[in-house]
Design a protein around this motif. Structure first.
Motif, PDB file in Angstrom:
ATOM      1  N   THR A  65       0.682  -1.377  -0.017  1.00 49.31           N
ATOM      2  CA  THR A  65       0.003  -0.014   0.091  1.00 49.31           C
ATOM      3  C   THR A  65       0.851   1.158   0.213  1.00 49.31           C
ATOM      4  OG1 THR A  65      -1.746  -1.046   1.299  1.00 49.31           O
ATOM      5  CG2 THR A  65      -1.903   1.275   1.295  1.00 49.31           C
ATOM      6  N   GLN A  66       1.882   1.436   0.747  1.00 50.99           N
ATOM      7  CA  GLN A  66       2.757   2.578   0.832  1.00 50.99           C
ATOM      8  C   GLN A  66       3.682   2.894  -0.030  1.00 50.99           C
ATOM      9  OE1 GLN A  66       2.587   4.684   3.400  1.00 50.99           O
ATOM     10  NE2 GLN A  66       0.685   3.470   4.081  1.00 50.99           N
ATOM     11  N   ILE A  67       4.213   1.699  -0.978  1.00 49.37           N
ATOM     12  CA  ILE A  67       4.880   2.048  -1.994  1.00 49.37           C
ATOM     13  C   ILE A  67       4.085   2.507  -3.174  1.00 49.37           C
ATOM     14  CG2 ILE A  67       6.408   0.718  -3.933  1.00 49.37           C
ATOM     15  CD1 ILE A  67       7.718  -0.898  -1.300  1.00 49.37           C
ATOM     16  N   GLY A  68       2.828   1.580  -3.173  1.00 48.42           N
ATOM     17  CA  GLY A  68       1.839   2.308  -4.308  1.00 48.42           C
ATOM     18  C   GLY A  68       1.730   0.949  -5.019  1.00 48.42           C
ATOM     19  N   LYS A  69       0.428   0.286  -4.940  1.00 49.43           N
ATOM     20  CA  LYS A  69       0.179  -1.086  -5.551  1.00 49.43           C
ATOM     21  C   LYS A  69       0.409  -1.151  -6.975  1.00 49.43           C
ATOM     22  CE  LYS A  69      -3.289  -2.263  -2.249  1.00 49.43           C
ATOM     23  NZ  LYS A  69      -4.803  -2.864  -1.831  1.00 49.43           N
ATOM     24  N   GLU A  70      -0.075  -0.122  -7.786  1.00 49.38           N
ATOM     25  CA  GLU A  70       0.332  -0.248  -9.178  1.00 49.38           C
ATOM     26  C   GLU A  70       1.854  -0.009  -9.604  1.00 49.38           C
ATOM     27  OE1 GLU A  70      -0.924  -1.334 -12.922  1.00 49.38           O
ATOM     28  OE2 GLU A  70      -2.325  -1.188 -11.093  1.00 49.38           O
ATOM     29  N   TYR A  71       2.444   0.793  -8.746  1.00 49.84           N
ATOM     30  CA  TYR A  71       3.784   1.175  -8.955  1.00 49.84           C
ATOM     31  C   TYR A  71       4.739  -0.117  -8.550  1.00 49.84           C
ATOM     32  CZ  TYR A  71       8.442   3.248  -8.637  1.00 49.84           C
ATOM     33  OH  TYR A  71       9.654   3.749  -8.726  1.00 49.84           O
ATOM     34  N   ALA A  72       4.287  -0.715  -7.540  1.00 47.70           N
ATOM     35  CA  ALA A  72       5.085  -1.986  -6.832  1.00 47.70           C
ATOM     36  C   ALA A  72       4.984  -3.038  -8.048  1.00 47.70           C
ATOM     37  CB  ALA A  72       4.282  -2.591  -5.515  1.00 47.70           C
ATOM     38  N   LEU A  73       3.517  -3.358  -8.416  1.00 50.01           N
ATOM     39  CA  LEU A  73       3.563  -4.171  -9.471  1.00 50.01           C
ATOM     40  C   LEU A  73       4.202  -4.151 -11.079  1.00 50.01           C
ATOM     41  CD1 LEU A  73      -0.298  -4.997  -9.273  1.00 50.01           C
ATOM     42  CD2 LEU A  73       1.423  -6.475  -8.574  1.00 50.01           C
ATOM     43  N   GLU A  74       4.377  -2.805 -11.033  1.00 45.34           N
ATOM     44  CA  GLU A  74       4.929  -2.351 -12.548  1.00 45.34           C
ATOM     45  C   GLU A  74       6.596  -2.451 -12.363  1.00 45.34           C
ATOM     46  OE1 GLU A  74       3.797   1.529 -13.484  1.00 45.34           O
ATOM     47  OE2 GLU A  74       2.023   0.931 -14.111  1.00 45.34           O
ATOM     48  N   HIS A  75       6.895  -2.539 -11.062  1.00 44.44           N
ATOM     49  CA  HIS A  75       8.452  -2.489 -10.882  1.00 44.44           C
ATOM     50  C   HIS A  75       8.793  -3.904 -10.166  1.00 44.44           C
ATOM     51  CE1 HIS A  75       9.865   1.856 -11.730  1.00 44.44           C
ATOM     52  NE2 HIS A  75       8.350   2.004 -11.690  1.00 44.44           N
ATOM     53  N   LEU A  76       8.002  -4.439  -9.373  1.00 45.73           N
ATOM     54  CA  LEU A  76       8.446  -5.501  -8.618  1.00 45.73           C
ATOM     55  C   LEU A  76       7.623  -6.804  -9.265  1.00 45.73           C
ATOM     56  CD1 LEU A  76       8.005  -4.152  -5.069  1.00 45.73           C
ATOM     57  CD2 LEU A  76      10.168  -4.100  -6.312  1.00 45.73           C
ATOM     58  N   LEU A  77       6.801  -6.666 -10.218  1.00 42.83           N
ATOM     59  CA  LEU A  77       5.882  -7.796 -10.486  1.00 42.83           C
ATOM     60  C   LEU A  77       5.079  -8.465  -9.445  1.00 42.83           C
ATOM     61  CD1 LEU A  77       8.279  -8.951 -13.470  1.00 42.83           C
ATOM     62  CD2 LEU A  77       6.880  -6.981 -13.402  1.00 42.83           C
ATOM     63  N   ASN A  78       5.189  -8.124  -8.246  1.00 38.59           N
ATOM     64  CA  ASN A  78       4.641  -8.588  -7.276  1.00 38.59           C
ATOM     65  C   ASN A  78       4.323  -7.664  -6.122  1.00 38.59           C
ATOM     66  OD1 ASN A  78       5.137 -11.748  -7.963  1.00 38.59           O
ATOM     67  ND2 ASN A  78       7.281 -10.634  -7.970  1.00 38.59           N
ATOM     68  N   SER A  79       3.306  -8.143  -5.251  1.00 40.21           N
ATOM     69  CA  SER A  79       3.469  -7.487  -3.951  1.00 40.21           C
ATOM     70  C   SER A  79       4.499  -7.966  -3.062  1.00 40.21           C
ATOM     71  CB  SER A  79       2.168  -7.673  -3.284  1.00 40.21           C
ATOM     72  OG  SER A  79       2.074  -7.701  -1.784  1.00 40.21           O
ATOM     73  N   PRO A  80       5.148  -7.273  -2.142  1.00 39.14           N
ATOM     74  CA  PRO A  80       6.084  -7.856  -1.190  1.00 39.14           C
ATOM     75  C   PRO A  80       5.538  -8.824  -0.338  1.00 39.14           C
ATOM     76  CG  PRO A  80       6.202  -5.432  -1.215  1.00 39.14           C
ATOM     77  CD  PRO A  80       4.868  -5.697  -2.106  1.00 39.14           C
ATOM     78  N   GLY A  81       4.097  -8.725  -0.189  1.00 43.97           N
ATOM     79  CA  GLY A  81       3.612  -9.818   0.346  1.00 43.97           C
ATOM     80  C   GLY A  81       4.171 -10.482   1.398  1.00 43.97           C
ATOM     81  N   ASN A  82       4.358 -12.033   1.281  1.00 40.47           N
ATOM     82  CA  ASN A  82       4.906 -12.736   2.431  1.00 40.47           C
ATOM     83  C   ASN A  82       6.233 -13.131   1.844  1.00 40.47           C
ATOM     84  OD1 ASN A  82       5.025 -13.988   4.805  1.00 40.47           O
ATOM     85  ND2 ASN A  82       4.099 -15.753   4.085  1.00 40.47           N
ATOM     86  N   PHE A  83       7.227 -12.538   1.031  1.00 42.87           N
ATOM     87  CA  PHE A  83       8.300 -13.052   0.528  1.00 42.87           C
ATOM     88  C   PHE A  83       9.643 -12.581   1.704  1.00 42.87           C
ATOM     89  CE2 PHE A  83       5.470 -12.935  -2.979  1.00 42.87           C
ATOM     90  CZ  PHE A  83       5.507 -14.197  -3.576  1.00 42.87           C
ATOM     91  N   THR A  84      10.674 -12.761   1.232  1.00 39.72           N
ATOM     92  CA  THR A  84      11.830 -12.676   1.701  1.00 39.72           C
ATOM     93  C   THR A  84      12.066 -11.086   2.430  1.00 39.72           C
ATOM     94  OG1 THR A  84      12.935 -14.158   0.142  1.00 39.72           O
ATOM     95  CG2 THR A  84      14.306 -13.411   1.930  1.00 39.72           C
ATOM     96  N   ALA A  85      11.604 -10.186   1.643  1.00 35.81           N
ATOM     97  CA  ALA A  85      11.915  -8.818   1.929  1.00 35.81           C
ATOM     98  C   ALA A  85      11.064  -8.509   3.233  1.00 35.81           C
ATOM     99  CB  ALA A  85      11.680  -7.793   0.764  1.00 35.81           C
ATOM    100  N   SER A  86      10.007  -8.847   3.479  1.00 36.37           N
ATOM    101  CA  SER A  86       8.932  -8.865   4.307  1.00 36.37           C
ATOM    102  C   SER A  86       9.716  -9.628   5.516  1.00 36.37           C
ATOM    103  CB  SER A  86       7.638  -9.108   3.982  1.00 36.37           C
ATOM    104  OG  SER A  86       7.054  -8.570   2.899  1.00 36.37           O
ATOM    105  N   LYS A  87       9.946 -10.840   5.384  1.00 36.61           N
ATOM    106  CA  LYS A  87      10.672 -11.656   6.522  1.00 36.61           C
ATOM    107  C   LYS A  87      11.774 -11.054   7.297  1.00 36.61           C
ATOM    108  CE  LYS A  87       8.995 -15.683   4.387  1.00 36.61           C
ATOM    109  NZ  LYS A  87       9.094 -17.019   3.468  1.00 36.61           N
TER     110      LYS A  87
END
Length: 505
Positions: free
Chosen positions: A118-140
């Motif tokens: 939400t804070q990074i920006g959903k559309e921006y995150a998807l365009e750049h990261l191709l994913n939500s940070p979700g439950n992946f390593t960055a969030s861990k």
């Protein structure tokens, strides 16, 4: 020339030696071979394993392998590593693990990832990261920063499970674009580590190991370790990849439109694209494939279902006393499709991405004590797993990819004729079965990275399909699937309603 492949699985470690000339496996060891490794869950929804357990088992497996007199260890020219994806390993400046690895099915960081999205920006995150940070390593890693400040302060590098094993073998810490992308650290637009992720979480970019090509040298075998393993020193580690990109490689799934599947502890469909595509709800996830380059992008669109083979194992443990998997499959096959009305939702292994990172839990629905026995449970569990694959495959189809055929190794749940038939009938897609193995794929990947093969196509030039399983009863299974899907959506609606009421209280 011989090649050594190491596969760091959730349930076991597998090592294999492959003859580069014939592409055939000449020796193989699984450790442990009499049970499956435990997942530590000291708090519900947490999932951890000890990195040093992986290392100890790698040592024991390779020592057992090198005791085999059928090949000459001096002929091993390269080592490749495949590993369970998304796990967080934290090491100090001496390369020692500071805590257990927070592995792929751990759900503690879901809320952290959602807030970042939400804070990074959903559309921006998807365009750049191709994913939500979700439950992946960055969030861990953000969870460790917030909850274990001493560990965070002492950390020298963070890495994935395969990076850690390579570090133990060589003393060299490296990573790759593919690995960074699976941790949701990679910006596909800028072709670099994501400044947005780093800045939002307040990470120091120095925490990442050196980025090297996935096919390329990641250090050479240390002399002291070589003595311990019964190998010669100086062998290059020339390939490292997550288990699902590696599974795709081992099935020669490298070009746009090609699709691989696996059904081990978790279940995966992995489709290759030449586009930077993403799912608006991040229910399926896009990472850099093994042959990704910014100039010629090859991405892997990954559908993951946490609760597949782990459900089948749980059913065996609790309903299959005294019988092996083939007997379970035979008993399940004797039951008619639909399991006499018994339905199972297999989502009992953490937050499921295809369900918007909800922790739904497994469900047995319409269980009748007078009508159902263990044979019905055996079939209903495999039907529930196949139905969850169909549910995810439809999401992939929504994103513009419609496989005409799916390649899979004849391993894990695809060893079950029953499961394979249900899978093709409910998805409507033929399955081409191959004799493949993650450790063999890692070995051949090492051959590519070391230049022993001129290309991936050369490394798999001798590969032939064992069989193709065609759909037979799609009409009947379509009705059964729709009933199952409605039950799933009803459960999701209840979960969303409960969450909404809790948030409003």
């Amino acid at each position: 020339m011989l090649l050594l492949g190491i596969d760091i699985g959730t349930s076991s470690i597998k090592v294999s030696v492959v003859d580069a000339d014939t592409q055939a496996c000449v020796a193989s060891v699984r450790y442990p071979d009499d049970h499956e490794n435990n997942i530590l869950s000291v708090i519900p929804t947490w999932a951890e394993q000890a990195p040093d357990m992986w290392w100890e088992q790698v040592v024991l497996a390779i020592r057992q392998l090198t005791a085999d007199a059928s090949f000459k260890t001096q002929d091993i020219g390269a080592i490749g590593i495949a590993y369970q994806m998304h796990g967080l390993v934290v090491v100090d400046k001496d390369g020692n693990a500071l805590r257990n690895s927070i592995i792929w099915c751990d759900s503690r960081a879901v809320d952290i990832g959602e807030a970042a999205f939400t804070q990074i920006g959903k559309e921006y995150a998807l365009e750049h990261l191709l994913n939500s940070p979700g439950n992946f390593t960055a969030s861990k890693w953000a969870w460790v920063k917030a909850n274990e400040p001493d560990t965070y302060a002492a950390a020298h590098h963070i890495m994935l499970p395969g990076d850690y094993i390579a570090l133990k073998l060589t003393g060299t810490a490296t990573t790759s674009i593919s690995a960074l992308s699976e941790g949701v650290f990679w910006d596909f637009k800028t072709n670099g580590i994501s400044k947005d992720v780093i800045n939002y979480f307040g990470f120091d970019e120095a925490i990442f190991p050196e980025i090297r090509p996935l096919f390329g040298e990641h250090g050479t075998l240390r002399k002291d370790v070589a003595v311990q393993l019964g190998l010669r020193p100086g062998i290059p580690i020339s390939y490292k990849a997550g288990d699902q990109p590696n599974n795709a490689l081992s099935l020669n799934v490298l070009q746009p439109g090609e699709v691989a599947a696996t059904a081990g502890t978790s279940g995966v469909i992995y489709a290759v694209s030449d586009q930077l595509i993403y799912d608006q709800a991040s229910r399926v996830n896009t990472f850099a494939h093994v042959n990704y380059t910014p100039e010629e992008p090859r991405t892997g669109v990954l559908l993951c279902i946490n609760g597949t083979g782990i459900l089948n194992r749980w059913v065996k443990d609790h309903f299959g006393h005294g019988i092996a998997y083939p007997q379970m499959n035979a008993l399940g096959k004797a039951v008619s499709p639909g399991s006499n009305g018994l339905k199972i939702l297999p989502f009992g292994n953490g937050a499921e991405r295809i369900l918007h990172n909800k922790i739904l839990g497994a469900r047995f629905i319409d269980l009748d004590f007078n009508a159902h026995g263990r044979s019905h449970v055996f079939r209903a569990s495999q039907e529930g797993i196949a139905f969850s694959f169909r549910y995810g495959l439809d999401i992939i189809r929504e994103n513009g990819m419609s496989p005409a055929i799916i390649r899979a190794g004849q391993a894990n749940m695809f060893l079950s004729e029953l499961f394979t038939e249900i899978f093709v009938d409910v998805t409507g897609v033929p399955v081409e079965l191959h004799e493949n193995d993650g450790s063999v794929g890692a070995a051949l990947g090492a051959g590519i990275g070391a230049g022993i093969f001129a290309s991936a196509s050369e490394a798999f030039s001798r590969q032939k399909a064992l069989t193709i399983v065609e759909p037979q009863g799609t009409d009947h299974y379509e009705a059964l699937y729709q009933e199952w899907k409605q039950l799933l959506e009803d459960q999701l609606a209840k979960e969303l309603d409960t969450t909404g009421r809790e948030n409003n209280e």
